[in-house]
Design a protein around this motif. Sequence first.
Motif, short mmCIF file in Angstrom:
data_model
loop_
_atom_site.label_atom_id
_atom_site.label_comp_id
_atom_site.label_asym_id
_atom_site.label_seq_id
_atom_site.Cartn_x
_atom_site.Cartn_y
_atom_site.Cartn_z
N ASP A 3 -48.77 43.25 -12.89
CA ASP A 3 -48.66 43.93 -11.77
C ASP A 3 -49.35 43.62 -10.44
O ASP A 3 -50.53 43.33 -10.39
N GLY A 4 -48.65 43.69 -9.38
CA GLY A 4 -49.33 43.41 -8.07
C GLY A 4 -49.28 41.84 -7.88
O GLY A 4 -49.44 41.44 -6.53
N GLY A 5 -48.84 41.04 -8.95
CA GLY A 5 -48.54 39.67 -8.54
C GLY A 5 -49.69 38.79 -8.75
O GLY A 5 -49.48 37.45 -8.37
N VAL A 6 -50.80 39.16 -8.73
CA VAL A 6 -51.99 38.37 -8.74
C VAL A 6 -52.38 37.68 -10.13
O VAL A 6 -52.55 38.45 -11.13
N PRO A 7 -52.13 36.53 -10.24
CA PRO A 7 -52.36 35.86 -11.47
C PRO A 7 -53.91 35.90 -12.07
O PRO A 7 -54.99 35.73 -11.12
N ASP A 8 -54.02 36.02 -13.22
CA ASP A 8 -55.43 36.09 -13.79
C ASP A 8 -56.02 34.75 -14.09
O ASP A 8 -57.04 34.68 -14.22
N LEU A 9 -55.12 33.88 -14.49
CA LEU A 9 -55.47 32.42 -14.66
C LEU A 9 -54.76 31.54 -13.81
O LEU A 9 -53.43 31.63 -13.54
N THR A 10 -55.34 30.57 -13.43
CA THR A 10 -54.83 29.67 -12.44
C THR A 10 -55.22 27.93 -13.11
O THR A 10 -56.27 27.82 -13.42
N LEU A 11 -54.26 27.13 -12.74
CA LEU A 11 -54.60 25.74 -12.86
C LEU A 11 -54.65 24.94 -11.60
O LEU A 11 -53.72 25.00 -10.90
N THR A 12 -55.66 24.28 -11.52
CA THR A 12 -55.67 23.42 -10.39
C THR A 12 -55.18 22.00 -10.93
O THR A 12 -56.21 21.50 -11.61
N VAL A 67 -54.26 30.09 -26.66
CA VAL A 67 -53.04 29.60 -26.08
C VAL A 67 -52.84 30.71 -24.84
O VAL A 67 -52.75 32.00 -25.36
N VAL A 68 -52.65 30.34 -23.93
CA VAL A 68 -52.59 31.25 -22.53
C VAL A 68 -51.45 30.53 -21.99
O VAL A 68 -51.29 29.63 -21.66
N ASP A 69 -50.83 31.32 -20.63
CA ASP A 69 -50.01 30.83 -19.52
C ASP A 69 -50.96 31.09 -18.37
O ASP A 69 -51.80 31.86 -18.23
N ALA A 70 -50.85 30.12 -17.33
CA ALA A 70 -51.50 30.07 -16.32
C ALA A 70 -50.76 29.62 -15.05
O ALA A 70 -49.80 28.63 -15.29
N LEU A 71 -50.94 29.96 -14.05
CA LEU A 71 -50.14 29.66 -12.68
C LEU A 71 -50.84 28.21 -11.91
O LEU A 71 -51.77 28.35 -11.48
N CYS A 72 -50.00 27.46 -11.79
CA CYS A 72 -50.29 26.28 -11.22
C CYS A 72 -50.66 26.44 -9.71
O CYS A 72 -49.48 26.91 -9.07
N ALA A 73 -51.61 26.29 -9.24
CA ALA A 73 -52.03 26.74 -7.73
C ALA A 73 -51.14 25.83 -6.68
O ALA A 73 -50.98 26.19 -5.53
N VAL A 74 -50.79 24.77 -7.27
CA VAL A 74 -50.08 23.71 -6.28
C VAL A 74 -48.59 24.10 -6.40
O VAL A 74 -47.84 24.09 -5.25
N THR A 75 -47.89 23.87 -7.46
CA THR A 75 -46.50 23.90 -7.62
C THR A 75 -46.03 25.37 -7.95
O THR A 75 -44.76 25.45 -7.49
N GLY A 76 -46.73 26.23 -8.30
CA GLY A 76 -46.12 27.64 -8.50
C GLY A 76 -45.66 27.85 -9.83
O GLY A 76 -45.15 28.95 -10.12
#
Length: 389
Positions: A135-144, A169-178
């Motif tokens: 909720d809020g759309g802010v990812p808690d994990l990111t990949l650079t 095992v987790v999912d994370a948002l790539c900060a460049v590609t989305g």
Amino acid sequence: MTAAALGTATARAQGRDTPLRIARDVAEDLAADAIARDRAGRPPVDEVARLREAGLLAALVPPGRTHGVDWRTGCAVVHEIATADSSVGELLARHYVHAWSGRFYATAHRAAALERDTARDQLLWAGGVRTAAPDGGVPDLTLTPLHSGYLLNGRRAVDTAVTVADRFVVDALCAVTGDVLVVRVPSGRPGVSVEPARDRLGQRVAGAGRVAFDRVAVAPAQVLGPRPYDEESTAPFTALAAPALRLALCHVGLGIAEGALSEARDACPGGRLPATGPDVLLAFGELASAARTAAAVVERATAAMAGALEAGPHIDADEPADVAALVATAETVTAEAALHITTRVPELADAPGLDRFWRNARVLTADRSTAHRLRDIGEHYLNGAYRPG
């Protein structure tokens, strides 16, 4: 049936039975000190050692040529353990479903390697792959992205085994590609730190907590694959990932209900009501019926999920929605039965530790809204659609 075919069928039956026999022995061991361990609420170091020594961590991986068990057997093992100790049952349920992550998100070759490693080294899996952005759309994990691989940053709540897991095992948002990528990370990697949850209401031995990733290196081989954005972009087999976990947890909830009822039955002759009185007979009849009804619904969903998983990439495009609707029904019925039974049993028997069943049921079902699931079931019934989540 030929002698060779009969031998093959017998061997397969024995292969299924062995993990169940082991699970019954482990469950008996866990039941002996379940109350004391619940009161202590310590991380499940000893419990995981018992599972590993018995070979259940290695057994509960997807079925392969030389390792693993089929879905129905895996769920039966989880159910058996959860009836004795639902915290350990939840830990094992999540481990089993996380071990399927390779098949849900990765190539067949990478999935096979992951499963072989898990079985060979008796690795314990924990973590969590979300089906949608928070909720809020802010990812808690990111990949650079780096020139080779990524850096993983952020924090994630983990429901089990946070201090004792071998792999997350987790999912994370790539900060460049989305893109949202599913990755596996060894727990001992530099930059990985964990914080166990304190003073939980229930499921106190499951090992919940938070895992933090501070510039953790993720090699390309650790990326299982993308997590789809929405239902339309989700491959049919991948769509089974979320309902598979929820169904495994239904077996934990069913174990809580049956464990509470069994313990109350054993304590009833010395409890608050005479064991032969009409009121107590009526009460136990009602509760036993609720447990058996839930078991029948869960079994139907388990059989449907087993068939869908066996189909693999050849699964029909409409089948995941049908399976998910059955799982949602199992969740609803099991949650109601577990909460009702665990609320009533302390009124019927005067035995130490009966309160833990209610606390465990409350925590296990706290984040699953019955109204939400009923709307999903109604949408599938009326329109043939189902939104996983």
